[in-house]
Design an enzyme around this catalytic site. Structure first.
Site, PDB file in Angstrom:
ATOM      1  N   GLU A 160      32.147  36.381  38.589  1.00 32.80           N
ATOM      2  CA  GLU A 160      33.474  36.388  38.570  1.00 32.80           C
ATOM      3  C   GLU A 160      33.890  35.760  39.850  1.00 32.80           C
ATOM      4  OE1 GLU A 160      36.995  36.868  39.848  1.00 32.80           O
ATOM      5  OE2 GLU A 160      36.266  39.117  40.525  1.00 32.80           O
ATOM      6  N   CYS A 209      40.871  36.438  44.968  1.00 30.44           N
ATOM      7  CA  CYS A 209      40.515  35.642  43.684  1.00 30.44           C
ATOM      8  C   CYS A 209      41.698  35.243  42.667  1.00 30.44           C
ATOM      9  CB  CYS A 209      39.167  35.903  42.874  1.00 30.44           C
ATOM     10  SG  CYS A 209      39.399  37.684  42.146  1.00 30.44           S
TER      11      CYS A 209
END
Length: 373
Positions: A127, A161
């Site tokens: 991820e 992120c």
């Protein structure tokens, strides 16, 4: 389903799920590589229904050194570390894979390290980052847009992120929205994140700060900066970057993810919406996307055409809740499946089947097809 060996994980969620997968089988081992260069082994003892954990410094394992997994320069050390773990546990547990949360660059290093192993093919669950955008059309409420933009771009000093990197404003609403944004930015407080009064804290380290300052300097040279927050004297000795908003011509001008409190603004005409979506998709990232519009059909159109894994309409883009918004993307933003989603646990396991020819051992296979009654 069966657990297939041990996982190296750099994320708390990955560690929890790997342990859950092992628990389902009654035995296994999970290894977490920590930022301080230590390995934590988690062994499930089926007899006692309990996890036993032990921290082992990487430096104490043969032929390896301590590492920071976030460093893009860690590829040779990652190769050595994975090899050492293979040798250490090969007679008990095979390496099943790596669950990683971090930058795209480091994920690529880990992928190469796994591919270089002369043994069973391991799984990479990554991820990573995103060139995350928010598309705002002329029907949106400017006040709400500004609130959600500031939270998405500057909370956690832009070091999520999922953080907003590029704000697309339709021409008709751009001037008013930017005027409100500039005023709001001047109210942000920069300082110690332990204080409730602080809005924006420091970036992670001096190396990250230097890269961000160089990027901002290039924007200033081009005359692109629209607004910049005031950096107080109390922040002079930390790794603080005053949040910046700068106007650019296209998302394609950015060479990669700018991981910090820097917001890029692009104006667009209503007729160019399809082009905007295509440019966002062309970055190769597909993590989060924001849409601000009071036209439901338009929001759904953007969702249908965009590749982002998580799309948020008329709200901020950060703070996905596990079980409510399973989080993750594709392409340069990760491998999937979504963290917290229904397929995540299965990625740590493998399917098995058992097929028996009953008639070969004298059984009457026709009995299996008889109906009750």
């Amino acid at each position: 389903m069966r657990n297939i060996g041990y996982f190296i994980t750099t994320s708390v969620l990955g560690l929890t799920v790997a342990m859950t997968a092992a628990n389902a089988q009654g035995q296994s081992l999970t290894v977490r590589v920590d930022d301080d260069g230590a390995i934590t082994t988690h062994t499930f003892e089926s007899s006692g229904d309990d996890w036993r954990s032990a921290r082992v410094p990487l430096g104490l394992l043969p032929r390896t050194v301590s590492i920071r997994v976030e460093s893009p320069a860690a590829e040779p050390v990652l190769l050595d570390s994975i090899a050492v773990l293979d040798r250490t546990f090969e007679h008990v547990y095979p390496l099943a894979g790596v669950a990683f949360t971090g930058s795209t660059e480091v994920a690529l290093h880990i992928n190469r390290a796994l591919a270089a192993r002369d043994s069973a093919i391991a799984t990479l669950i990554a991820e990573t980052g995103g060139q995350n955008a928010m598309i705002v059309d002329s029907s949106a409420l400017p006040e709400q847009v500004v609130l959600d933009t500031v939270k998405s771009a500057f909370n956690s000093a832009g070091q999520r992120c999922s953080a907003l990197r590029v704000l697309f404003l339709q021409e008709e609403i751009a001037e008013r929205t930017l005027r409100l944004l500039k005023g709001f930015m001047q109210e942000l407080r920069i300082g110690d994140p332990a204080l409730l009064s602080t809005d924006v804290g420091p970036v992670i380290d001096a190396e990250a700060l230097a890269g961000l300052e160089a990027h901002v300097a290039r924007l200033e040279q081009r005359g692109s900066v629209l607004a910049r927050c005031h950096l107080p004297a109390s922040a002079a000795y930390g790794t603080f970057l005053a949040p910046v908003a700068a106007e650019i011509g296209s998302i394609g001008e950015l060479e990669g993810e700018v991981f910090g409190p820097v917001l890029h603004v692009v104006r667009y005409a209503a007729r160019d919406l399809d082009r905007v979506i295509a440019e966002i998709n062309a970055t190769g990232f597909a993590l989060t996307l924001g849409v601000h519009s009071r036209i439901d059909a338009r929001a759904r159109e953007v969702f249908a055409k965009a590749r982002a894994g998580n799309v948020y309409v008329n709200r901020n883009m950060v703070g996905a809740v596990v079980g409510v918004q399973p989080f993750g993307g594709s392409g340069l933003s990760g491998t999937g499946p979504k963290a917290g989603g229904p397929g995540y646990l299965h990625r740590f396991m493998t399917e098995r089947t058992l097929t028996i020819n009953t008639s070969a051992v004298g059984g009457n296979a026709s009995l299996l097809s008889l109906s009750e009654g």
